[in-house]
Scaffold this motif. Sequence first.
Motif, PDB file in Angstrom:
ATOM      1  N   GLU A 280      12.981 109.050  60.064  1.00 47.12           N
ATOM      2  CA  GLU A 280      13.978 108.068  59.649  1.00 47.12           C
ATOM      3  C   GLU A 280      15.007 108.664  58.703  1.00 47.12           C
ATOM      4  OE1 GLU A 280      14.619 104.683  60.077  1.00 47.12           O
ATOM      5  OE2 GLU A 280      13.389 104.838  61.868  1.00 47.12           O
ATOM      6  N   LEU A 281      14.688 109.797  58.089  1.00 47.52           N
ATOM      7  CA  LEU A 281      15.595 110.413  57.131  1.00 47.52           C
ATOM      8  C   LEU A 281      16.579 111.336  57.849  1.00 47.52           C
ATOM      9  CD1 LEU A 281      12.971 111.390  54.398  1.00 47.52           C
ATOM     10  CD2 LEU A 281      14.432 109.341  54.453  1.00 47.52           C
ATOM     11  N   VAL A 282      17.852 111.205  57.546  1.00 47.38           N
ATOM     12  CA  VAL A 282      18.869 112.098  58.101  1.00 47.38           C
ATOM     13  C   VAL A 282      18.885 113.356  57.233  1.00 47.38           C
ATOM     14  CG1 VAL A 282      21.294 112.399  58.654  1.00 47.38           C
ATOM     15  CG2 VAL A 282      20.215 110.153  58.950  1.00 47.38           C
ATOM     16  N   THR A 283      18.535 114.476  57.815  1.00 46.96           N
ATOM     17  CA  THR A 283      18.451 115.730  57.069  1.00 46.96           C
ATOM     18  C   THR A 283      19.837 116.293  56.795  1.00 46.96           C
ATOM     19  OG1 THR A 283      18.355 117.114  59.043  1.00 46.96           O
ATOM     20  CG2 THR A 283      16.257 116.215  58.227  1.00 46.96           C
ATOM     21  N   GLY A 284      19.874 117.294  55.930  1.00 47.89           N
ATOM     22  CA  GLY A 284      21.143 117.945  55.627  1.00 47.89           C
ATOM     23  C   GLY A 284      21.752 118.581  56.855  1.00 47.89           C
ATOM     24  N   ASP A 285      20.930 119.192  57.699  1.00 50.53           N
ATOM     25  CA  ASP A 285      21.413 119.810  58.930  1.00 50.53           C
ATOM     26  C   ASP A 285      21.982 118.765  59.879  1.00 50.53           C
ATOM     27  OD1 ASP A 285      21.606 122.082  60.877  1.00 50.53           O
ATOM     28  OD2 ASP A 285      20.150 120.867  61.966  1.00 50.53           O
ATOM     29  N   GLU A 286      21.305 117.619  59.978  1.00 53.07           N
ATOM     30  CA  GLU A 286      21.785 116.549  60.851  1.00 53.07           C
ATOM     31  C   GLU A 286      23.090 115.961  60.325  1.00 53.07           C
ATOM     32  OE1 GLU A 286      17.489 114.929  62.606  1.00 53.07           O
ATOM     33  OE2 GLU A 286      18.293 114.131  60.725  1.00 53.07           O
ATOM     34  N   LYS A 287      23.189 115.808  58.993  1.00 54.63           N
ATOM     35  CA  LYS A 287      24.432 115.281  58.421  1.00 54.63           C
ATOM     36  C   LYS A 287      25.589 116.243  58.665  1.00 54.63           C
ATOM     37  CE  LYS A 287      26.491 113.412  54.198  1.00 54.63           C
ATOM     38  NZ  LYS A 287      27.760 114.125  54.441  1.00 54.63           N
ATOM     39  N   ALA A 288      25.348 117.547  58.525  1.00 63.28           N
ATOM     40  CA  ALA A 288      26.400 118.534  58.777  1.00 63.28           C
ATOM     41  C   ALA A 288      26.836 118.486  60.233  1.00 63.28           C
ATOM     42  CB  ALA A 288      25.892 119.930  58.419  1.00 63.28           C
TER      43      ALA A 288
END
Length: 315
Positions: A280-288
């Motif tokens: 459920e958490l959007v990771t830093g890689d996914e946000k980038a």
Amino acid sequence: MNMQFSELARAVAADRHVSPEEILSLRRLGWGDGLITREEAEAIFAINHEIDDPDREWVDFFVEALTEFVLNGTEPKHMCDAEEADWLIAQLDADGQLETMAELELMVRVVERAQNVPEALKTYTLHQIQEAVLSGTGPTRCGGELSATHISTAECRLLRRVIFASGGYGPAAVTRHDAEMLFRIKDATLGHANALEWGPLFVDGIANYLKGFGFKNAQISHGRMKELEAFMNDNRANVGRFMGAMVREMPQAQNHFGKIFGRKQGSGSPDYTAQAASGELVTGDEKAWLDSMIEADGELDVLERELLDRLKSED
């Protein structure tokens, strides 16, 4: 391939039409010995390239016969190996493009029904589906039309089947490959009179990729499946007797087996609740990744805004 099947295939190809009676004959001859051979599969492809009027009855036979050949022609069943994938791609590319509704439905059905397919076929399928949605025309097998000017309801259904296919990149889960395809289609069709289903499909698909949960080992490779089946076939008769004798001869084993097979999930077992929560958490890689996809065309469009609103509401 038996002689009757070969002769019937040539006759159908010659007049560029296949009648219901001929389809029934092909079906009986093809399954007469319980399986579709490669020669028969290639003859069926040849007919499909020649006929002018592939109606629904032909498409049903074509897809059923060739799916059976690709997924169940060799062991293990419901799997497609590299050789079969290469053969299928070569057949689909024989006329230079994927252009009939029969070929389109076959490609989707194989990936949809397979436990897993090789990487090359996954890549090919995503590319062809994208091209079919963006430039294809004509009826689909399940009703509705492919449109080269907008995304139709039929195309939304087709995309949904592909991105959640069990043999695709992520069974029952949207992956980055799928998400990037959705972004490419969205960018190419902005401002068109798209089906009402397209917006929710785009937002749901990208949100599923960013906040969804999938097992890393959900798919077993073709080679590993063959190893497991070989082990089971070699040991099926012995494992049961071995376990039974072990319990009879070792009273303490009964308590031991109770601990093993009746135990609750221990610290060494996968914690699926925790995995689902982490998904459920959007990771830093996914946000980038998301930032790069949104900024690619230099503007925030309506679907991207809806996507960001969805993600914010679910935080």
